[in-house]
Design a protein around this motif. Structure first.
Motif, PDB file in Angstrom:
ATOM      1  N   ASN A  21       0.808  -1.222   0.000  1.00 52.20           N
ATOM      2  CA  ASN A  21       0.000   0.000   0.000  1.00 52.20           C
ATOM      3  C   ASN A  21       0.836   1.265   0.000  1.00 52.20           C
ATOM      4  O   ASN A  21       0.487   2.249  -0.642  1.00 52.20           O
ATOM      5  CB  ASN A  21      -0.945  -0.002   1.203  1.00 52.20           C
ATOM      6  CG  ASN A  21      -2.178  -0.830   0.920  1.00 52.20           C
ATOM      7  OD1 ASN A  21      -3.002  -0.452   0.098  1.00 52.20           O
ATOM      8  ND2 ASN A  21      -2.276  -1.976   1.563  1.00 52.20           N
ATOM      9  N   ASN A  25       1.304   4.259  -2.866  1.00 52.54           N
ATOM     10  CA  ASN A  25       1.127   5.677  -2.558  1.00 52.54           C
ATOM     11  C   ASN A  25       2.405   6.481  -2.779  1.00 52.54           C
ATOM     12  O   ASN A  25       2.519   7.611  -2.300  1.00 52.54           O
ATOM     13  CB  ASN A  25       0.637   5.845  -1.121  1.00 52.54           C
ATOM     14  CG  ASN A  25      -0.862   5.658  -1.021  1.00 52.54           C
ATOM     15  OD1 ASN A  25      -1.631   6.560  -1.326  1.00 52.54           O
ATOM     16  ND2 ASN A  25      -1.290   4.465  -0.626  1.00 52.54           N
ATOM     17  N   LYS A 105      -4.378  -0.660  15.158  1.00 53.19           N
ATOM     18  CA  LYS A 105      -4.779  -1.743  14.252  1.00 53.19           C
ATOM     19  C   LYS A 105      -6.177  -2.227  14.640  1.00 53.19           C
ATOM     20  O   LYS A 105      -6.458  -2.309  15.827  1.00 53.19           O
ATOM     21  CB  LYS A 105      -3.832  -2.933  14.392  1.00 53.19           C
ATOM     22  CG  LYS A 105      -2.441  -2.760  13.851  1.00 53.19           C
ATOM     23  CD  LYS A 105      -1.694  -4.051  14.172  1.00 53.19           C
ATOM     24  CE  LYS A 105      -0.265  -4.025  13.674  1.00 53.19           C
ATOM     25  NZ  LYS A 105       0.464  -5.234  14.083  1.00 53.19           N
ATOM     26  N   PRO A 106      -7.049  -2.626  13.759  1.00 52.48           N
ATOM     27  CA  PRO A 106      -6.855  -2.532  12.312  1.00 52.48           C
ATOM     28  C   PRO A 106      -7.095  -1.106  11.831  1.00 52.48           C
ATOM     29  O   PRO A 106      -7.948  -0.421  12.345  1.00 52.48           O
ATOM     30  CB  PRO A 106      -7.929  -3.474  11.782  1.00 52.48           C
ATOM     31  CG  PRO A 106      -9.002  -3.472  12.821  1.00 52.48           C
ATOM     32  CD  PRO A 106      -8.336  -3.201  14.125  1.00 52.48           C
ATOM     33  N   PHE A 107      -6.309  -0.696  10.843  1.00 55.41           N
ATOM     34  CA  PHE A 107      -6.455   0.660  10.315  1.00 55.41           C
ATOM     35  C   PHE A 107      -6.587   0.562   8.803  1.00 55.41           C
ATOM     36  O   PHE A 107      -6.221  -0.449   8.210  1.00 55.41           O
ATOM     37  CB  PHE A 107      -5.233   1.506  10.673  1.00 55.41           C
ATOM     38  CG  PHE A 107      -3.944   0.841  10.274  1.00 55.41           C
ATOM     39  CD1 PHE A 107      -3.450   0.952   8.988  1.00 55.41           C
ATOM     40  CD2 PHE A 107      -3.239   0.061  11.190  1.00 55.41           C
ATOM     41  CE1 PHE A 107      -2.281   0.319   8.619  1.00 55.41           C
ATOM     42  CE2 PHE A 107      -2.069  -0.576  10.821  1.00 55.41           C
ATOM     43  CZ  PHE A 107      -1.590  -0.457   9.527  1.00 55.41           C
ATOM     44  N   SER A 108      -7.121   1.608   8.201  1.00 55.41           N
ATOM     45  CA  SER A 108      -7.156   1.609   6.744  1.00 55.41           C
ATOM     46  C   SER A 108      -5.837   2.203   6.257  1.00 55.41           C
ATOM     47  O   SER A 108      -5.321   3.136   6.870  1.00 55.41           O
ATOM     48  CB  SER A 108      -8.330   2.445   6.241  1.00 55.41           C
ATOM     49  OG  SER A 108      -8.066   3.815   6.459  1.00 55.41           O
ATOM     50  N   PRO A 109      -5.289   1.636   5.168  1.00 53.26           N
ATOM     51  CA  PRO A 109      -4.049   2.184   4.615  1.00 53.26           C
ATOM     52  C   PRO A 109      -4.178   3.685   4.333  1.00 53.26           C
ATOM     53  O   PRO A 109      -3.225   4.436   4.514  1.00 53.26           O
ATOM     54  CB  PRO A 109      -3.865   1.407   3.309  1.00 53.26           C
ATOM     55  CG  PRO A 109      -4.606   0.133   3.522  1.00 53.26           C
ATOM     56  CD  PRO A 109      -5.767   0.473   4.415  1.00 53.26           C
ATOM     57  N   LYS A 110      -5.397   4.091   3.951  1.00 49.46           N
ATOM     58  CA  LYS A 110      -5.643   5.494   3.651  1.00 49.46           C
ATOM     59  C   LYS A 110      -5.383   6.372   4.881  1.00 49.46           C
ATOM     60  O   LYS A 110      -4.783   7.440   4.792  1.00 49.46           O
ATOM     61  CB  LYS A 110      -7.113   5.639   3.240  1.00 49.46           C
ATOM     62  CG  LYS A 110      -7.352   6.550   2.066  1.00 49.46           C
ATOM     63  CD  LYS A 110      -8.810   6.471   1.697  1.00 49.46           C
ATOM     64  CE  LYS A 110      -9.226   7.689   0.904  1.00 49.46           C
ATOM     65  NZ  LYS A 110     -10.661   7.625   0.577  1.00 49.46           N
ATOM     66  N   GLU A 111      -5.868   5.892   6.034  1.00 48.74           N
ATOM     67  CA  GLU A 111      -5.680   6.639   7.273  1.00 48.74           C
ATOM     68  C   GLU A 111      -4.192   6.735   7.622  1.00 48.74           C
ATOM     69  O   GLU A 111      -3.682   7.794   7.971  1.00 48.74           O
ATOM     70  CB  GLU A 111      -6.440   5.965   8.419  1.00 48.74           C
ATOM     71  CG  GLU A 111      -6.335   6.773   9.722  1.00 48.74           C
ATOM     72  CD  GLU A 111      -6.685   5.954  10.970  1.00 48.74           C
ATOM     73  OE1 GLU A 111      -7.218   4.834  10.829  1.00 48.74           O
ATOM     74  OE2 GLU A 111      -6.382   6.448  12.068  1.00 48.74           O
TER      75      GLU A 111
END
Ligand code: CA
Length: 227
Positions: A21, A25, A105-111
């Motif tokens: 990810n 980016n 965790k869990p987190f969104s890659p976007k965040e």
């Protein structure tokens, strides 16, 4: 050039997901599966940012972060710590590991990417690794200073001092702040030492007529004033 990040996470799946990810980016991603491996990688060229998982085998993420903050080579490295659900960031903060931000965790890659970009902005890290202001050009990858295209010799402590100043132009730093961020927390250095190195930095800039960039702020400390 892309910003580089070192991901320190022992779980291979999580590490690979993160790397994938982050590369997507636009980050240059380095990986380490343990704190010990990370320390080896950080011996040479530094990345722009670290992502440290709290739970690591051997040395924990907290101990790694603390150790990096005590080392003058890594004292300024921006760090984000990953924590598992249930490990409250508040609780972790009381460890005072010195990290700049926490992501649960869990987190969104976007965040995570948003937090990384915010941290890079806060720490004044330029995307191309070149800091330019006040007529000075600092190449953070090559660790070189130049003025009007000419290389200028600079001592290692003066370099770190100048890097901190150029990352935060017009901001006043107290002597103890400079000690923490340029020398590291563990080293006992007298406040006077700061003055000695500021003087040396001014001497380095003086032949170019730029010594006035480093100003004394009475009762506080010093400030880099390019404008
Ligand atoms: Ca882990």
């Amino acid at each position: 050039m892309n910003n580089s990040v070192l991901v320190i996470e022992d779980e291979q799946e999580v590490r690979e997901m993160l790397s994938f990810n982050l590369r997507r980016n636009g980050f240059d991603v380095w990986e380490a599966a343990s704190a010990e491996e990370a320390l080896q990688r950080l011996d040479g060229r530094l990345p722009d940012l670290l992502i440290i998982d709290w739970m690591l085998p051997g040395m924990s993420g907290v101990d790694l972060a603390r150790r990096l903050r005590q080392d003058e080579h890594t004292v300024q490295l921006p760090m984000i710590m990953l924590t598992a659900r249930g490990e409250q960031a508040d609780k972790l903060k009381s460890f005072d590991s010195g990290v700049d931000d926490y992501v649960t965790k869990p987190f969104s890659p976007k965040e995570l990417v948003a937090r990384m970009r915010a941290l890079l902005r806060r720490s004044g890290t330029p995307e191309d690794g070149i800091l330019q202001c006040g007529g000075l050009r600092l190449d953070l990858n090559a660790h070189k200073l130049s003025v009007q295209g000419k290389a200028v010799k600079i001592g290692p402590t003066e370099y770190r001092l100048l890097e901190l100043f150029m990352r935060h132009p017009n901001r006043a730093f107290g002597r103890s702040q400079l000690l923490d961020r340029v020398w590291g927390r563990s080293i006992y250095v007298e406040d006077r030492t700061v003055d000695v190195h500021v003087l040396r930095l001014r001497k380095t800039l003086k032949p170019h007529g730029l010594d006035g960039l480093v100003q004394t702020v009475r009762g506080v400390g010093y400030r880099f004033s390019p404008t």
